[in-house]
Motif scaffolding. Structure first.
Motif, short mmCIF file in Angstrom:
data_model
loop_
_atom_site.label_atom_id
_atom_site.label_comp_id
_atom_site.label_asym_id
_atom_site.label_seq_id
_atom_site.Cartn_x
_atom_site.Cartn_y
_atom_site.Cartn_z
N LYS A 1 27.08 2.34 -44.63
CA LYS A 1 26.54 3.09 -45.77
C LYS A 1 25.47 4.08 -45.34
O LYS A 1 25.05 4.93 -46.13
CB LYS A 1 25.95 2.11 -46.80
CG LYS A 1 26.96 1.15 -47.40
CD LYS A 1 26.27 0.18 -48.34
CE LYS A 1 27.27 -0.82 -48.93
NZ LYS A 1 26.61 -1.81 -49.81
N ASP A 2 25.03 3.97 -44.10
CA ASP A 2 23.94 4.82 -43.61
C ASP A 2 24.44 6.14 -43.05
O ASP A 2 25.56 6.25 -42.56
CB ASP A 2 23.14 4.09 -42.52
CG ASP A 2 22.20 3.05 -43.08
OD1 ASP A 2 21.38 3.40 -43.94
OD2 ASP A 2 22.30 1.89 -42.66
N VAL A 3 23.56 7.13 -43.14
CA VAL A 3 23.69 8.37 -42.40
C VAL A 3 22.48 8.41 -41.47
O VAL A 3 21.33 8.39 -41.94
CB VAL A 3 23.71 9.60 -43.32
CG1 VAL A 3 23.76 10.88 -42.50
CG2 VAL A 3 24.89 9.53 -44.28
N THR A 4 22.72 8.44 -40.18
CA THR A 4 21.67 8.24 -39.19
C THR A 4 21.32 9.54 -38.48
O THR A 4 22.20 10.21 -37.93
CB THR A 4 22.11 7.20 -38.14
OG1 THR A 4 22.49 6.00 -38.82
CG2 THR A 4 21.00 6.92 -37.16
N LEU A 5 20.05 9.90 -38.50
CA LEU A 5 19.55 11.05 -37.75
C LEU A 5 18.83 10.53 -36.51
O LEU A 5 17.77 9.92 -36.61
CB LEU A 5 18.59 11.88 -38.61
CG LEU A 5 17.89 13.05 -37.90
CD1 LEU A 5 18.89 14.08 -37.39
CD2 LEU A 5 16.88 13.72 -38.84
N ALA A 6 19.44 10.76 -35.34
CA ALA A 6 18.86 10.30 -34.08
C ALA A 6 17.97 11.39 -33.51
O ALA A 6 18.43 12.28 -32.79
CB ALA A 6 19.97 9.94 -33.10
N VAL A 7 16.68 11.34 -33.87
CA VAL A 7 15.71 12.28 -33.31
C VAL A 7 15.25 11.79 -31.94
O VAL A 7 15.02 12.60 -31.04
CB VAL A 7 14.51 12.47 -34.26
CG1 VAL A 7 13.55 13.53 -33.71
CG2 VAL A 7 14.98 12.86 -35.66
N VAL A 8 15.12 10.48 -31.79
CA VAL A 8 14.72 9.92 -30.49
C VAL A 8 15.75 10.38 -29.46
O VAL A 8 16.96 10.31 -29.68
CB VAL A 8 14.64 8.38 -30.56
CG1 VAL A 8 15.94 7.76 -31.02
CG2 VAL A 8 14.23 7.81 -29.20
N PRO A 9 15.30 10.90 -28.32
CA PRO A 9 16.23 11.52 -27.38
C PRO A 9 17.25 10.56 -26.78
O PRO A 9 16.98 9.38 -26.57
CB PRO A 9 15.30 12.06 -26.28
CG PRO A 9 13.96 12.17 -26.91
CD PRO A 9 13.89 11.05 -27.91
N MET A 10 18.43 11.10 -26.50
CA MET A 10 19.47 10.32 -25.84
C MET A 10 19.11 10.03 -24.38
O MET A 10 19.76 9.22 -23.73
CB MET A 10 20.81 11.05 -25.94
CG MET A 10 21.34 11.09 -27.36
SD MET A 10 22.73 12.22 -27.61
CE MET A 10 24.06 11.32 -26.83
N PHE A 11 18.06 10.68 -23.86
CA PHE A 11 17.58 10.35 -22.52
C PHE A 11 16.45 9.33 -22.57
O PHE A 11 15.87 8.97 -21.55
CB PHE A 11 17.13 11.61 -21.76
CG PHE A 11 16.07 12.44 -22.46
CD1 PHE A 11 14.75 12.05 -22.49
CD2 PHE A 11 16.42 13.64 -23.07
CE1 PHE A 11 13.78 12.82 -23.13
CE2 PHE A 11 15.46 14.43 -23.71
CZ PHE A 11 14.15 14.01 -23.74
N HIS A 12 16.12 8.83 -23.76
CA HIS A 12 15.05 7.85 -23.95
C HIS A 12 15.68 6.52 -24.34
O HIS A 12 15.89 6.24 -25.52
CB HIS A 12 14.08 8.34 -25.03
CG HIS A 12 12.89 7.46 -25.22
ND1 HIS A 12 11.96 7.67 -26.23
CD2 HIS A 12 12.45 6.36 -24.57
CE1 HIS A 12 11.03 6.74 -26.17
NE2 HIS A 12 11.31 5.94 -25.17
#
Length: 402
Positions: free
Chosen positions: A220-231
């Motif tokens: 049910k969520d829409v997720t905004l991944a601001v945390v970097p994919m290199f973190h």
């Protein structure tokens, strides 16, 4: 006596296969240097990941080889997440904000064979020319029409790299303890240390993030991944999102731009977002200045440093958004604790709830923690005793790479 259950390995490949069958039409939205709002689906991501795996194989990448990325959060980087790990190679996500000397050290220490670099981050590796003897090829995460002028004719663009490759790939049956990704942490003494994740640890960590009293991610969520994919692999969001069928939104190079983040949240219907406190400080200031309200965001996962009480209060009182404070480390994949409320706390006055949310939270099943004194004796969990924190679990590293 052993139970009579199938011995099916826990693989990132199975997350991909499951999502491809069960959540194929769920959107993945990206901001990139060449797309103000790129749209595709999980089905598209995994089809292109198969093309990429063929291209990597053609370029000489074999199981056990390391493939480095210096990239923002977007669909091309996401394709690398699956293609590299699922073919049995190791994805080495590199922090572009490190000093050139540190970048040189970790790329050489990891023996990266190929490097995939965002077009906007080519200046980060410019000082390293001639200093990376093991790197055989640099691929720019761009199309032929969006290549920087200085890179044209010298480096390969990503779209040309995968063009013409078959969109089928025979994924190997890997042991679940096969290394899947590598992330260096500079939060130690000396040079950055490599934390080498496995398929098994990554899948279990993804399960952990979906638990209701942890991050509680669902379809049910829409997720905004601001945390970097290199973190620390964007705190697991690239894996548990397809696992549950959550729409995934990537801000690309705009992860520090409050106007872009606000637009993404409101226009894409984001319900959950994750970032470090500095991002939220900037966002809250922008919202106050602009008068814009967040229409759909329900909760934020914040980690990386302690969350100020004022930030928790402001999110709730000004925007009716709950803050989940998480504690963890690159070494713990990173989820260790999450500050969710217990049922009896739901009716407490808000100020009392805030005092709970400002703490580091409580444990997630899969993580075992204790605090010990100088002699190694476990101290009571009384909120007063201080000592050395010891952590163990299925997604906690037991040593650093090399």
């Amino acid at each position: 006596m052993r139970g009579l259950m199938m011995d099916t390995p826990l693989l990132i490949t199975e997350i991909m296969r499951f999502a491809d069958k069960n959540n194929p039409d769920v959107e993945v939205v990206s901001v990139t240097h060449d797309h103000p709002r790129h749209r595709c689906t999980y089905k598209d991501i995994f089809r292109r990941a198969r093309m990429l795996a063929n291209a990597l194989q053609k370029a000489g990448v074999k199981p056990g080889d390391f493939v480095g990325t210096i990239a923002w959060n977007d669909f091309r980087h996401y394709e690398l997440y699956f293609a590299v790990s699922c073919m049995g190679a190791v994805l080495h996500t590199i922090n572009p904000r490190l000093f050139p000397e540190q970048l040189e050290y970790i790329i050489n220490h990891a023996d990266d064979k190929l490097l995939f670099v965002d077009a906007t981050l080519l200046p980060a590796i410019a000082p390293l020319k001639g200093k990376l003897p093991k790197v055989e090829q640099v691929v720019v995460l761009a199309g032929p029409d969006s290549m920087p002028a200085a890179a044209k004719g010298e480096l390969t663009d990503y779209e040309s790299f995968i063009a013409g490759q078959p969109d089928t790939f025979d994924w190997p049956n890997l042991d679940e303890n096969t290394a899947s990704s590598l992330c260096y942490t500079s939060g130690t003494t000396g040079n950055p240390k490599g934390v080498l994740y496995s398929h098994r640890s990554t899948v279990l960590h993804a399960y952990g993030g979906c638990m209701a009293d942890a991050v509680g991610l669902s379809g049910k969520d829409v997720t905004l991944a601001v945390v970097p994919m290199f973190h620390a692999n964007a705190w697991g969001l690239p894996y548990n999102s397809p696992m549950v069928g959550s729409k995934l939104v990537f801000p690309g190079p705009k992860m520090g731009d409050a106007a872009t983040l606000t637009a993404l949240m409101n226009e894409e219907g984001v319900t959950l977002s994750a970032a470090v406190p500095t991002v939220w400080t900037m966002l809250l200031a922008y919202l106050r200045q602009s008068g814009v309200k967040l229409k759909t965001l329900k909760k934020t996962l914040i980690g990386g440093s302690a969350v100020p009480l004022a930030m928790i209060r402001d999110f709730k009182l000004e925007h009716d958004i709950d803050v989940l404070q998480g504690w963890g480390m690159t070494e713990t994949s990173p989820l260790g604790t999450v500050g969710s409320l217990r049922p009896h706390m739901e009716n407490w006055p808000l100020e009392e709830q805030f005092k709970v949310r400002v703490r580091s939270g409580r444990g997630i099943f899969g993580i075992d923690m204790k605090v010990v004194d100088d002699e190694g004796r476990e101290l009571p969990r009384d909120g007063q005793s201080a000592g050395e924190l010891k952590v163990r679990g299925a997604w906690v590293c037991k040593g650093y790479y090399k």
